[in-house]
Enzyme design. Structure first.
Site, PDB file in Angstrom:
ATOM      1  N   ASP A 213       0.836  -1.236  -0.130  1.00 60.72           N
ATOM      2  CA  ASP A 213      -0.014  -0.066   0.056  1.00 60.72           C
ATOM      3  C   ASP A 213       0.913   1.235  -0.015  1.00 60.72           C
ATOM      4  O   ASP A 213       1.926   1.577   1.106  1.00 60.72           O
ATOM      5  CB  ASP A 213      -0.670  -0.419   1.493  1.00 60.72           C
ATOM      6  CG  ASP A 213      -1.823   0.950   1.189  1.00 60.72           C
ATOM      7  OD1 ASP A 213      -2.698   0.774   0.856  1.00 60.72           O
ATOM      8  OD2 ASP A 213      -1.640   1.879   1.597  1.00 60.72           O
ATOM      9  N   ASN A 221      -3.088  13.075  -3.369  1.00 62.77           N
ATOM     10  CA  ASN A 221      -4.160  13.826  -3.848  1.00 62.77           C
ATOM     11  C   ASN A 221      -4.801  14.781  -3.671  1.00 62.77           C
ATOM     12  O   ASN A 221      -4.744  15.911  -4.758  1.00 62.77           O
ATOM     13  CB  ASN A 221      -5.354  12.277  -3.622  1.00 62.77           C
ATOM     14  CG  ASN A 221      -5.082  11.367  -4.801  1.00 62.77           C
ATOM     15  OD1 ASN A 221      -5.030  11.576  -6.164  1.00 62.77           O
ATOM     16  ND2 ASN A 221      -5.399  10.483  -4.180  1.00 62.77           N
ATOM     17  N   ASP A 230      -2.986   9.900 -10.077  1.00 62.46           N
ATOM     18  CA  ASP A 230      -3.350   9.065 -11.291  1.00 62.46           C
ATOM     19  C   ASP A 230      -1.348   8.532 -11.949  1.00 62.46           C
ATOM     20  O   ASP A 230      -0.858   7.241 -11.869  1.00 62.46           O
ATOM     21  CB  ASP A 230      -3.426   9.352 -12.198  1.00 62.46           C
ATOM     22  CG  ASP A 230      -5.177   9.941 -11.866  1.00 62.46           C
ATOM     23  OD1 ASP A 230      -5.391   8.440 -10.656  1.00 62.46           O
ATOM     24  OD2 ASP A 230      -5.443   9.980 -13.017  1.00 62.46           O
ATOM     25  N   GLU A 256      -5.024   2.806  -4.605  1.00 64.20           N
ATOM     26  CA  GLU A 256      -3.264   2.767  -4.246  1.00 64.20           C
ATOM     27  C   GLU A 256      -3.129   1.332  -3.215  1.00 64.20           C
ATOM     28  O   GLU A 256      -1.754   1.009  -3.033  1.00 64.20           O
ATOM     29  CB  GLU A 256      -2.910   3.820  -2.988  1.00 64.20           C
ATOM     30  CG  GLU A 256      -3.240   3.793  -0.965  1.00 64.20           C
ATOM     31  CD  GLU A 256      -4.500   4.407  -1.208  1.00 64.20           C
ATOM     32  OE1 GLU A 256      -5.143   4.571   0.329  1.00 64.20           O
ATOM     33  OE2 GLU A 256      -5.795   4.447  -2.335  1.00 64.20           O
TER      34      GLU A 256
END
Length: 337
Positions: A213, A221, A230, A256
């Site tokens: 992760d 973000n 992205d 993620e």
């Protein structure tokens, strides 16, 4: 005496008349038969010359005896050019080899004809796909006399079928791929994982899983925007794929989170691979617009047990728990017990 002579002459005359009539009728039927034969020959010649199907007649040694215009058109040669060649020279070598057993069956009298789909080589060098019917005609002694070959150009149909087949394969492949990272999606990963577990059970070997992760991905973000996020995910996926072996496979498991399957791998070896991946991620830099973004990841490793029936979800669950232990300090690798 006179009466007898007259009667004899009458019978003779009648016989001659009947004989002439019979001969006339025979001649009439003979002429009609000749006309019918000629008509059939003309019809056959017209059919041979006018049919859109390519037709040729060859000797048993593959030398041409006759060729129709459609055959010339399909092959791109003139009739004069073809008459100097042999039929097998126009067939793709691989297809000619595969056809030899069928030709042998014809020559040995076990078959009278066969049908095949094969590649011919056009004068310009391109491939012509054709559906072919091959007949063998014999003489009065049952010796092979000549082959009659009829071909239909199916190149366009074959190309269309190949294009549809390719599109289907590509569509199926896309259905298994995560569009953003180009890794396997979760459904495709689970299918392959089940296959690997079944194989490991048969071979009494282990498989290992690495669950990873991205650390603090939400802050990327929030601070740089989702497009930056992205870009980071794509770079992260490339990093994981760069650290796996040829037979390992990577999946974007959700958000993620990523998961890597390592077939035929003990947990100690999986731990080392995960550690190398962790270091690569730590060294990774994502260039987004005028910003360089650095990230880390937390890795959890788990391994199957040989001879133990364990549901797939249990193995994944152990890798997931190990990953969450690693996330307590972040940028770590932790292995399940």
């Amino acid at each position: 005496m006179v009466i007898t002579d007259v009667l004899f002459e009458s019978v003779l005359i009648l016989t001659l008349v009947l004989l002439v009539a019979y001969i006339y009728e025979l001649k009439k039927k003979h002429n009609q038969l000749l006309k019918d034969i000629q008509a059939e020959a003309e019809i056959g010649e017209i059919a041979f010359d006018k049919t859109p199907l390519g037709m040729c007649i060859t000797r048993p040694d593959s030398m041409y005896i006759d060729i129709n215009p459609s055959y010339c058109k399909i092959m791109g040669y003139t009739k004069d050019e073809l008459m100097k060649m042999i039929h097998k020279d126009l067939i793709h070598p691989e297809d000619w080899e595969s056809e030899i057993p069928y030709v042998k069956e014809l020559l040995e009298g076990r078959q009278d004809s066969f049908e095949s789909v094969k590649r011919y080589i056009h004068k310009q060098g391109r491939i012509v796909w054709a559906k072919a019917m091959v007949f063998l005609l014999r003489d009065e002694s049952r010796n092979p006399k000549f082959f009659v070959i009829q071909i239909q150009d199916i190149t366009q149909r074959k190309n269309t079928e190949d294009a549809l087949r390719k599109a289907k394969v590509e569509a199926e492949a896309l259905a298994n791929i995560d569009y953003l990272t180009c890794c396997l999606n979760r459904r495709a990963f689970m299918t392959r994982l089940e296959e690997e577990l079944a194989r490991a059970k048969r071979n009494n070997t282990r498989i290992s899983l690495i669950m990873v992760d991205l650390d603090d991905f939400k802050s990327i973000n929030d601070f740089f925007g989702h497009l930056a996020g992205d870009s980071v995910l794509r770079q992260f996926a490339r990093c994981l794929n760069g650290g796996k072996r040829a037979y390992d496979f990577v999946s974007r498991f959700g958000g993620e989170e990523f998961i890597i399957c390592l077939p035929d791998t003990e947990i100690k070896d999986a731990f080392l691979i995960a550690e190398r991946m962790r270091q690569s991620v730590e060294e990774m830099v994502t260039d987004y617009e005028d910003v360089q973004i650095k990230i880390t990841g937390s890795f959890g490793v788990a391994c199957s047990y040989p001879g133990v029936e364990e549901p797939v979800d249990h193995i994944i669950g152990r890798a997931d728990k190990a990953m969450y232990v690693a996330k307590n300090t972040k940028n770590k690798v932790f292995q399940s017990a």
